[in-house]
Design a protein around this motif. Structure first.
Motif, short mmCIF file in Angstrom:
data_model
loop_
_atom_site.label_atom_id
_atom_site.label_comp_id
_atom_site.label_asym_id
_atom_site.label_seq_id
_atom_site.Cartn_x
_atom_site.Cartn_y
_atom_site.Cartn_z
N VAL A 136 0.86 -1.19 0.00
CA VAL A 136 0.00 0.00 0.00
C VAL A 136 0.89 1.23 0.00
N TYR A 137 0.74 2.06 -1.02
CA TYR A 137 1.47 3.33 -1.14
C TYR A 137 0.45 4.46 -1.11
N PHE A 138 0.47 5.23 -0.05
CA PHE A 138 -0.50 6.32 0.10
C PHE A 138 -1.92 5.84 -0.21
N SER A 139 -2.26 4.73 0.41
CA SER A 139 -3.61 4.13 0.30
C SER A 139 -3.91 3.54 -1.07
N SER A 140 -2.92 3.42 -1.92
CA SER A 140 -3.16 2.92 -3.29
C SER A 140 -2.27 1.73 -3.61
N VAL A 141 -2.61 1.10 -4.72
CA VAL A 141 -1.80 0.00 -5.25
C VAL A 141 -0.51 0.59 -5.84
N HIS A 142 0.58 -0.18 -5.79
CA HIS A 142 1.85 0.29 -6.35
C HIS A 142 1.68 0.66 -7.83
N PRO A 143 2.23 1.81 -8.25
CA PRO A 143 1.99 2.27 -9.63
C PRO A 143 2.49 1.33 -10.72
N GLN A 144 3.59 0.63 -10.49
CA GLN A 144 4.04 -0.29 -11.55
C GLN A 144 3.07 -1.47 -11.69
N LEU A 145 2.53 -1.93 -10.58
CA LEU A 145 1.54 -3.01 -10.67
C LEU A 145 0.30 -2.49 -11.40
N MET A 146 -0.10 -1.27 -11.09
CA MET A 146 -1.29 -0.71 -11.75
C MET A 146 -1.04 -0.55 -13.25
N ALA A 147 0.22 -0.23 -13.62
CA ALA A 147 0.56 -0.12 -15.05
C ALA A 147 0.33 -1.46 -15.74
N LEU A 148 0.79 -2.53 -15.07
CA LEU A 148 0.57 -3.88 -15.62
C LEU A 148 -0.92 -4.18 -15.74
N LEU A 149 -1.66 -3.90 -14.67
CA LEU A 149 -3.09 -4.27 -14.65
C LEU A 149 -3.90 -3.42 -15.63
N ASP A 150 -3.54 -2.14 -15.75
CA ASP A 150 -4.24 -1.28 -16.72
C ASP A 150 -4.08 -1.84 -18.13
N ARG A 151 -2.83 -2.13 -18.47
CA ARG A 151 -2.57 -2.57 -19.84
C ARG A 151 -3.12 -3.96 -20.10
N ALA A 152 -2.91 -4.87 -19.14
CA ALA A 152 -3.43 -6.24 -19.32
C ALA A 152 -4.96 -6.21 -19.40
N GLY A 153 -5.56 -5.43 -18.52
CA GLY A 153 -7.02 -5.35 -18.49
C GLY A 153 -7.59 -4.75 -19.75
N PHE A 154 -6.91 -3.75 -20.29
CA PHE A 154 -7.45 -3.08 -21.48
C PHE A 154 -7.32 -3.97 -22.72
N VAL A 155 -6.19 -4.66 -22.84
CA VAL A 155 -6.03 -5.57 -23.98
C VAL A 155 -7.11 -6.65 -23.93
N ARG A 156 -7.33 -7.19 -22.73
CA ARG A 156 -8.34 -8.26 -22.59
C ARG A 156 -9.73 -7.72 -22.81
N LEU A 157 -9.99 -6.49 -22.39
CA LEU A 157 -11.32 -5.90 -22.56
C LEU A 157 -11.65 -5.80 -24.04
N TRP A 158 -10.70 -5.28 -24.82
CA TRP A 158 -10.99 -5.08 -26.25
C TRP A 158 -10.95 -6.38 -27.03
N SER A 159 -10.33 -7.40 -26.46
CA SER A 159 -10.35 -8.71 -27.14
C SER A 159 -11.68 -9.40 -26.87
N GLY A 160 -12.42 -8.86 -25.92
CA GLY A 160 -13.70 -9.47 -25.55
C GLY A 160 -13.54 -10.68 -24.66
N LYS A 161 -12.30 -11.01 -24.31
CA LYS A 161 -12.07 -12.24 -23.54
C LYS A 161 -11.94 -11.99 -22.05
N ARG A 162 -11.57 -10.77 -21.70
CA ARG A 162 -11.25 -10.43 -20.31
C ARG A 162 -10.34 -11.53 -19.72
N PHE A 163 -10.51 -11.86 -18.46
CA PHE A 163 -9.77 -13.00 -17.90
C PHE A 163 -10.80 -14.03 -17.44
N SER A 164 -11.82 -14.18 -18.27
CA SER A 164 -13.00 -14.96 -17.90
C SER A 164 -12.68 -16.38 -17.44
#
Ligand code: FMN
Length: 194
Positions: free
Chosen positions: A86-114
């Protein structure tokens, strides 16, 4: 054999997050599950640029190897445990960078991480778990991942480096143990139904 991937978003070597994610992975019955641990420490994952290039290509337009390495492991895994300090009540920014990008690629593929099963672990010295934990839960939820519960939120109370504190947080360890029991049940049930 089902695979469970644990990711630590801490850049601190042998930190508390790494300790707790590894602890969770070791609780899985190793004859039924293949477990793998990845630390973002030493990796460079750039933040999402918001170019929306993944909308048409189903892949990130930024070609950094570290992102692709972790992203592929996430796609291949049946179970995902994602830990963050926890960094100032938030997730670590590098982890969020990974999750943002992974989540967005999966969102537009329609597959998510279903169909995958997983959940978060957060570690703080004192306060701010709820915000960071919720941040990760929101990511799991929108990505169509099944999140089992536990006897409490899977958070660790730890501040000192070298995982000296995380290992002593008996209560936190118990809630992680319960979470893994539930995750195991759900994954085994999915194996039968699938
Ligand atoms: C930049 C920074 C911000 C932090 N913010 C918080 C915070 O908001 N609340 C808290 O209790 N601890 C905070 N901490 C302490 C860490 O969450 C704590 O040391 C944790 O154990 C780090 O996990 P790690 O060992 O896996 O890196 C902060 C630490 C750093 C370096």
């Amino acid at each position: 054999m089902q695979k469970v991937l644990g990711i630590s978003g801490s850049l601190r070597e042998n930190g508390n997050t790494e300790y707790l994610v590894r602890y969770a992975l070791e609780l899985f019955d190793q004859t039924s599950f293949k477990t793998e641990f990845i630390s973002l420490q030493g990796l460079t994952i750039r933040p999402c640029r918001g170019c929306y290039g993944c909308k048409n290509t189903e892949e990130c337009t930024q070609k950094d190897d570290d992102f692709n390495f972790v992203y592929q492991k996430m796609v291949e895994a049946d179970g995902l445990i994602i830990g963050s300090p926890v960094y100032f009540s938030s997730v670590h920014p590098q982890l969020m960078a990974l999750l943002d990008r992974a989540g967005f690629v999966r969102l537009w593929s329609g597959k998510r991480f279903s169909g995958k099963v997983g959940g978060p672990i957060t570690v703080a010295r004192r306060a701010g778990h709820n915000m960071a934990f919720a941040q990760l839960l929101l990511w799991f939820f929108i990505n169509d991942i099944i999140v089992p519960g536990s006897s409490y939120w899977t958070v660790g109370v730890a501040g000192a480096s070298g995982a000296r504190d995380a290992a002593k947080d008996e209560e936190g360890l118990n809630h992680i143990r319960r979470f893994v029991e539930n995750m195991t049940k759900v994954m085994k049930a999915l194996r039968v139904w699938g």
